[in-house]
Scaffold this active site. Structure first.
Site, short mmCIF file in Angstrom:
data_model
loop_
_atom_site.label_atom_id
_atom_site.label_comp_id
_atom_site.label_asym_id
_atom_site.label_seq_id
_atom_site.Cartn_x
_atom_site.Cartn_y
_atom_site.Cartn_z
N SER A 67 1.97 0.26 -9.85
CA SER A 67 2.89 0.66 -8.78
C SER A 67 2.86 -0.32 -7.62
O SER A 67 3.89 -0.59 -6.98
CB SER A 67 2.54 2.08 -8.30
OG SER A 67 2.69 3.01 -9.34
N ASN A 68 1.67 -0.88 -7.32
CA ASN A 68 1.57 -1.83 -6.22
C ASN A 68 2.20 -3.18 -6.55
O ASN A 68 2.43 -3.99 -5.66
CB ASN A 68 0.10 -2.02 -5.83
CG ASN A 68 -0.40 -0.91 -4.94
OD1 ASN A 68 -0.32 -0.98 -3.73
ND2 ASN A 68 -0.89 0.16 -5.56
N LYS A 124 -5.55 6.10 -16.14
CA LYS A 124 -5.74 5.81 -14.71
C LYS A 124 -5.27 7.05 -13.96
O LYS A 124 -4.10 7.45 -14.04
CB LYS A 124 -4.93 4.60 -14.28
CG LYS A 124 -4.99 4.30 -12.77
CD LYS A 124 -4.15 3.07 -12.43
CE LYS A 124 -4.39 2.62 -10.99
NZ LYS A 124 -3.51 3.26 -10.02
N ILE A 170 -9.37 1.57 -10.91
CA ILE A 170 -8.22 0.66 -10.86
C ILE A 170 -7.56 0.96 -9.52
O ILE A 170 -6.76 1.89 -9.41
CB ILE A 170 -7.25 0.88 -12.04
CG1 ILE A 170 -8.00 0.80 -13.38
CG2 ILE A 170 -6.11 -0.14 -12.00
CD1 ILE A 170 -7.13 1.12 -14.59
#
Length: 309
Positions: free
Chosen positions: A48-49, A172, A215
């Protein structure tokens, strides 16, 4: 038999853009090398980042390829690449898994589709992840992040059921639910299925509950602190690890207040001198001058420790 990613600290790397929003390869290279030099086990490209939803298929593939090339050419062949491949259709997700494999990723991290939340029943979610795993040439992992999936939050029973698939090797958990994490770690085998915390503010709590590591986005800013905490924990020095955990908890909160993805990029630019903080719209640029001194002091505390390691 596919094996899960090894325990350790991974980072969902931010991606850098030039003023005209093209990929900024010099800044990407600087970032990848700093992360690898910080001792991280692996890099997640297009988490997402990494603004995956803002990239074309070709850009996604090129970002993975360039990251792998940068690592290999600089002595970091053992740093693992996980590629985010989840999109809104099963067909496209399968294609992105194949692209990721071709570009050099070892694992695919798959976000659950969320355009039509009422249609994403338990059976549909399980079918989606199994079909993707069946087709993927690399092992897949489940990405649970309700904030970016219209509130869809996979519970422990769904994740444990999916863990039985031979090509689904991990998860995650960016939901921050330690109870869920603990249920999954006690219902699965770590050599078959790796459970990773997705947040720095519960990294140690996840390790206590059996996680394989983290993560975590904050490792974009402070990779050495995260790897130091993980090392201390594995050495049984929990008291020392928890002192670092307190700094990470405050730092994680501060960066979220500064501005999420754009905030991470702005801090990286200020502290390390590369990148320009630019994000693709509709995300907005973060102006650090508008950040309160009390909030940024927590980032200063994080940086003070990072630069001693």
């Amino acid at each position: 038999m596919p094996i899960p990613p090894p325990p350790g600290i991974y980072v969902p790397a931010v991606l850098f853009f030039s003023e005209n929003e093209d990929l900024d390869f010099p800044s990407i290279k600087s970032h990848v090398l700093r992360l690898a030099q910080g001792g991280l086990t692996g890099i997640l490209v297009q988490g997402s980042n990494g603004e995956a939803q803002h990239l074309s298929c070709d850009e996604r593939k090129e970002a993975i390829r360039f990251t792998r090339k940068t690592l290999d050419e600089n002595g970091f062949e053992n740093v693992i690449i996980i590629a985010g491949t989840g999109v809104q259709s099963t067909r496209e997700t399968k294609k992105l898994c194949a692209d990721a494999c071709e570009a050099g990723a070892a694992y695919a991290l798959v976000l659950t589709p969320s355009t039509w939340p009422p249609q994403m029943t338990k059976d549909n979610i399980i079918r989606f992840h199994r079909e993707v795993a069946d087709a993927s040439p690399i092992p897949t992992m489940i990405y649970n992040f309700p904030r970016v999936t219209a509130g869809i939050d996979l519970d422990s029973s769904i994740i444990t059921e999916l863990a039985a698939h031979p090509n689904i090797v991990g998860v995650k958990l960016s939901c921050g639910n330690i109870g869920k994490l603990h249920r999954i770690t006690t219902d699965t085998k770590p050599f078959e299925f790796a459970v990773f915390s997705g947040r720095s503010d519960v990294l140690s709590q996840g390790l206590l509950s059996g996680s394989a590591g983290g993560i975590v986005a904050l490792a974009n800013i402070a990779p050495k602190i995260h790897t130091k905490l993980f090392k201390l924990w594995k050495e049984g020095k929990q008291d020392e690890a928890m002192k670092i955990q307190a700094i990470l908890g405050h730092g994680d909160w501060a960066v979220s207040k500064i501005g999420g993805i754009s905030g991470v990029k702005a801090v990286v630019n200020k502290e390390f001198g590369y990148g320009n903080g630019r994000v693709r719209g509709p995300l907005a640029h973060t102006d650090l001058e508008s950040v309160g001194a009390e909030v940024y002091k927590l980032v200063d505390d994080l940086m003070a420790l990072e630069k001693t390691l």
